[in-house]
Design a protein around this motif. Structure first.
Motif, PDB file in Angstrom:
ATOM      1  N   GLN A 180       0.815  -1.212   0.000  1.00 25.07           N
ATOM      2  CA  GLN A 180       0.000   0.000   0.000  1.00 25.07           C
ATOM      3  C   GLN A 180       0.850   1.265   0.000  1.00 25.07           C
ATOM      4  N   LYS A 181       0.337   2.285  -0.691  1.00 29.39           N
ATOM      5  CA  LYS A 181       0.879   3.629  -0.565  1.00 29.39           C
ATOM      6  C   LYS A 181       0.143   4.310   0.582  1.00 29.39           C
ATOM      7  N   LEU A 182       0.894   4.930   1.497  1.00 33.53           N
ATOM      8  CA  LEU A 182       0.323   5.441   2.733  1.00 33.53           C
ATOM      9  C   LEU A 182       0.489   6.948   2.848  1.00 33.53           C
ATOM     10  N   SER A 183      -0.424   7.553   3.592  1.00 29.66           N
ATOM     11  CA  SER A 183      -0.343   8.984   3.880  1.00 29.66           C
ATOM     12  C   SER A 183      -0.468   9.217   5.374  1.00 29.66           C
ATOM     13  N   LEU A 184       0.159  10.283   5.811  1.00 27.17           N
ATOM     14  CA  LEU A 184       0.097  10.730   7.200  1.00 27.17           C
ATOM     15  C   LEU A 184      -0.724  12.012   7.211  1.00 27.17           C
ATOM     16  N   LEU A 185      -1.738  12.071   8.066  1.00 27.11           N
ATOM     17  CA  LEU A 185      -2.574  13.256   8.120  1.00 27.11           C
ATOM     18  C   LEU A 185      -3.000  13.565   9.540  1.00 27.11           C
TER      19      LEU A 185
ATOM     20  N   ILE B 150       7.820   0.493   9.791  1.00 27.91           N
ATOM     21  CA  ILE B 150       8.738   1.582   9.486  1.00 27.91           C
ATOM     22  C   ILE B 150       8.288   2.192   8.170  1.00 27.91           C
ATOM     23  N   LEU B 151       7.797   3.429   8.230  1.00 28.01           N
ATOM     24  CA  LEU B 151       7.333   4.120   7.034  1.00 28.01           C
ATOM     25  C   LEU B 151       8.460   4.991   6.490  1.00 28.01           C
ATOM     26  N   VAL B 152       8.746   4.811   5.213  1.00 30.79           N
ATOM     27  CA  VAL B 152       9.764   5.616   4.541  1.00 30.79           C
ATOM     28  C   VAL B 152       9.168   6.189   3.272  1.00 30.79           C
ATOM     29  N   ASP B 153       9.760   7.266   2.774  1.00 29.73           N
ATOM     30  CA  ASP B 153       9.336   7.826   1.496  1.00 29.73           C
ATOM     31  C   ASP B 153       9.424   6.743   0.427  1.00 29.73           C
ATOM     32  N   GLU B 154       8.434   6.701  -0.461  1.00 30.18           N
ATOM     33  CA  GLU B 154       8.408   5.624  -1.453  1.00 30.18           C
ATOM     34  C   GLU B 154       9.673   5.588  -2.311  1.00 30.18           C
TER      35      GLU B 154
ATOM     36  N   SER C  70       5.128   7.369  16.190  1.00 31.38           N
ATOM     37  CA  SER C  70       5.268   8.654  15.502  1.00 31.38           C
ATOM     38  C   SER C  70       3.882   9.184  15.165  1.00 31.38           C
ATOM     39  N   THR C  71       3.705  10.501  15.292  1.00 31.42           N
ATOM     40  CA  THR C  71       2.453  11.133  14.887  1.00 31.42           C
ATOM     41  C   THR C  71       2.757  12.189  13.834  1.00 31.42           C
ATOM     42  N   PHE C  72       1.755  12.961  13.459  1.00 32.71           N
ATOM     43  CA  PHE C  72       1.927  13.951  12.399  1.00 32.71           C
ATOM     44  C   PHE C  72       2.932  15.023  12.791  1.00 32.71           C
ATOM     45  N   THR C  73       2.917  15.461  14.036  1.00 29.14           N
ATOM     46  CA  THR C  73       3.754  16.595  14.437  1.00 29.14           C
ATOM     47  C   THR C  73       4.894  16.243  15.375  1.00 29.14           C
ATOM     48  N   THR C  74       4.862  15.071  15.988  1.00 30.78           N
ATOM     49  CA  THR C  74       5.906  14.772  16.965  1.00 30.78           C
ATOM     50  C   THR C  74       6.058  13.270  17.120  1.00 30.78           C
ATOM     51  N   ASP C  75       6.868  12.849  18.080  1.00 30.93           N
ATOM     52  CA  ASP C  75       7.098  11.442  18.351  1.00 30.93           C
ATOM     53  C   ASP C  75       6.867  11.176  19.838  1.00 30.93           C
ATOM     54  N   PHE C  76       6.403   9.962  20.121  1.00 25.36           N
ATOM     55  CA  PHE C  76       6.209   9.531  21.500  1.00 25.36           C
ATOM     56  C   PHE C  76       6.858   8.171  21.680  1.00 25.36           C
ATOM     57  N   PHE C  77       7.335   7.912  22.894  1.00 23.38           N
ATOM     58  CA  PHE C  77       7.723   6.552  23.210  1.00 23.38           C
ATOM     59  C   PHE C  77       7.234   6.204  24.605  1.00 23.38           C
ATOM     60  N   LEU C  78       7.023   4.912  24.813  1.00 26.31           N
ATOM     61  CA  LEU C  78       6.525   4.390  26.072  1.00 26.31           C
ATOM     62  C   LEU C  78       7.583   3.500  26.704  1.00 26.31           C
TER      63      LEU C  78
ATOM     64  N   SER D  51       0.085  15.193   4.871  1.00 23.60           N
ATOM     65  CA  SER D  51       1.504  15.304   4.557  1.00 23.60           C
ATOM     66  C   SER D  51       1.704  15.159   3.056  1.00 23.60           C
ATOM     67  N   GLY D  52       2.641  15.916   2.519  1.00 17.22           N
ATOM     68  CA  GLY D  52       2.889  15.867   1.082  1.00 17.22           C
ATOM     69  C   GLY D  52       3.599  14.616   0.615  1.00 17.22           C
ATOM     70  N   GLN D  53       4.111  13.815   1.548  1.00 16.48           N
ATOM     71  CA  GLN D  53       4.871  12.631   1.172  1.00 16.48           C
ATOM     72  C   GLN D  53       3.983  11.420   0.950  1.00 16.48           C
ATOM     73  N   THR D  54       4.434  10.558   0.064  1.00 16.82           N
ATOM     74  CA  THR D  54       3.834   9.242  -0.100  1.00 16.82           C
ATOM     75  C   THR D  54       4.759   8.235   0.575  1.00 16.82           C
ATOM     76  N   TYR D  55       4.207   7.474   1.519  1.00 21.16           N
ATOM     77  CA  TYR D  55       5.009   6.536   2.298  1.00 21.16           C
ATOM     78  C   TYR D  55       4.754   5.100   1.862  1.00 21.16           C
ATOM     79  N   ARG D  56       5.777   4.279   2.040  1.00 19.00           N
ATOM     80  CA  ARG D  56       5.637   2.826   1.957  1.00 19.00           C
ATOM     81  C   ARG D  56       6.112   2.251   3.287  1.00 19.00           C
ATOM     82  N   ALA D  57       5.548   1.120   3.646  1.00 22.13           N
ATOM     83  CA  ALA D  57       5.838   0.550   4.965  1.00 22.13           C
ATOM     84  C   ALA D  57       6.591  -0.760   4.865  1.00 22.13           C
ATOM     85  N   LEU D  58       7.564  -0.905   5.747  1.00 22.02           N
ATOM     86  CA  LEU D  58       8.239  -2.172   5.975  1.00 22.02           C
ATOM     87  C   LEU D  58       7.735  -2.709   7.307  1.00 22.02           C
ATOM     88  N   GLU D  59       7.194  -3.901   7.274  1.00 19.85           N
ATOM     89  CA  GLU D  59       6.634  -4.515   8.481  1.00 19.85           C
ATOM     90  C   GLU D  59       7.588  -5.602   8.966  1.00 19.85           C
TER      91      GLU D  59
END
Length: 381
Positions: A26-31, A134-138, A351-359, A87-95
């Motif tokens: 899938q091609k993915l988007s972050l919004l 892990i989402l990276v630019d396509e 990871s979220t649209f504007t920042t990152d969180f970890f637990l 987000s203007g980027q198109t992402y692809r995911a590695l699972e």
């Protein structure tokens, strides 16, 4: 098993792990959606969460609502940029499949993030109960896959990150969290409590719902676990009715939602605030249920949802940002995971649209704070 018992179990990929690095098609988007406009997005959110097999992740924090969705679902959301920002980027995911034990192993996130940082490949990182996405630019997909496969073959990484990003700051959020999972095909059995937590909770909170092809992972506040217990008890008392029928009858009549997976959900016209006002029983934050989750309750839940797993630990969340920057910082995942790896602390990353969180495990919170304060900073070796 307590988190401390894993203190010296450092994560290492086996040589067979390359078979478990999967490129998702899938091609993915972050919004991100304006919180006060959620009522305008209820229809696609319900559709993607409960009547779809598409990859879908919803994260709500005190500051934002962030989504990861497949690009062909974008047209289901309002096109008004004042409501939805894409987000203007198109992402692809590695699972990467790691299994449940990865939650308590040291260095799992680092093993994946650090090679990408070394190769200067930015990523958006999303943990689930059994996998890492892990989402990276396509355009970086082939290079990222090659880097990760080479990392697995080397089995371990000993050098630290050398990012040139600004100084790392961190803010601990006052949230005590639980992680749970179940198979996606059994999601309808928990639709009622999931919908309440996904869309009908008011006030600042931390909540994550991620659905992949196989599993659903939920990160929720510890005191809200009883919303799952309540539905399991109700299901036990009403075995003759399907869970979707129970779910439909319990919703306010103004929220007209089709419970047939073959038909689309009907357009929701009621405003979010009006719905909350007219249906206070849907506001689980006001209920403040007890955090008691007994062995009997867990056994009852397992009898209704056989794949249900609750991680026994209590987790606490940290927000990550960079000085003078309100968005993602290149190398953030690798630097933080590297610091915690050397402190022998396991982590869960979102990871979220504007920042990152970890637990981290609650018992590791003070060590985490000290490690971030005194460990390597972004931009230092």
């Amino acid at each position: 098993m307590a988190a401390g018992e894993y203190a010296y179990e450092l994560f290492q990929f086996s040589h067979e792990t390359t078979e478990h690095i999967k490129t998702l098609p899938q091609k993915l988007s972050l919004l991100t959606i304006q919180t006060n406009s959620l009522s305008l997005c209820l229809d696609p959110l319900i559709r993607l969460a409960f009547y779809s097999e598409k990859l879908f992740s919803f994260t709500e924090t005190p500051d934002e609502v962030s989504l990861i969705i497949e690009q062909d679902s974008l047209d289901q959301f309002p096109s008004d940029p004042s409501i939805v920002t894409i987000s203007g980027q198109t992402y692809r995911a590695l699972e990467v499949w790691e299994g449940e034990q990865a939650l308590d192993c040291i260095g799992a996130v680092r093993q994946l993030a650090l090679p990408l940082e070394t190769a200067k490949i930015p990523c958006v990182y999303l943990s689930t109960f059994n996998t890492d996405l892990i989402l990276v630019d396509e355009n970086d997909l082939s290079a990222a896959l090659e880097v990760l496969e080479q990392s697995v073959k080397r089995s371990s990484i000993n050098k630290s990150s050398t990012s040139s990003s600004p100084t790392l700051l961190n803010t601990r959020h006052p949230y005590r969290l639980s992680l749970l999972t179940f198979l996606r095909r059994e999601g309808d059995l928990l639709m009622h409590p999931l919908l309440k937590q996904l869309l009908f909770t008011s006030g600042p909170r931390f909540f994550n719902f991620t659905a992949t092809q196989k599993e659903i992972t939920v990160v929720t506040e510890r005191h809200l676990l009883n919303s799952f217990l309540n539905i399991s008890a109700a299901s036990s008392d009403q075995e003759s009715s399907s869970s979707t029928e129970n779910f439909s009858s319990s919703l306010p009549s103004s929220l007209a939602v089709s419970t047939s997976p073959s038909s689309p959900t009907q357009q929701v016209s009621t405003s979010f605030e009006a719905l909350m006002t007219s249906s206070p029983q849907m506001n689980i934050r006001k209920e403040r249920p007890s955090s008691s989750f007994t062995s009997a309750s867990y056994a009852r839940m397992k009898s209704i949802v056989p794949s249900f797993i609750l991680n026994p630990s209590t987790w606490v969340s940290y927000e990550l940002h960079a000085e003078g920057d309100s968005g993602h910082v290149e190398g953030m995942v690798s630097v933080v995971s590297d610091v915690l790896y050397h402190s022998k602390i396991s982590m869960y990353y979102i990871s979220t649209f504007t920042t990152d969180f970890f637990l981290v495990h609650e018992e590791d919170a003070e060590r985490t704070t000290q490690s971030l304060k005194h460990g390597p900073k972004l931009g230092q070796k």
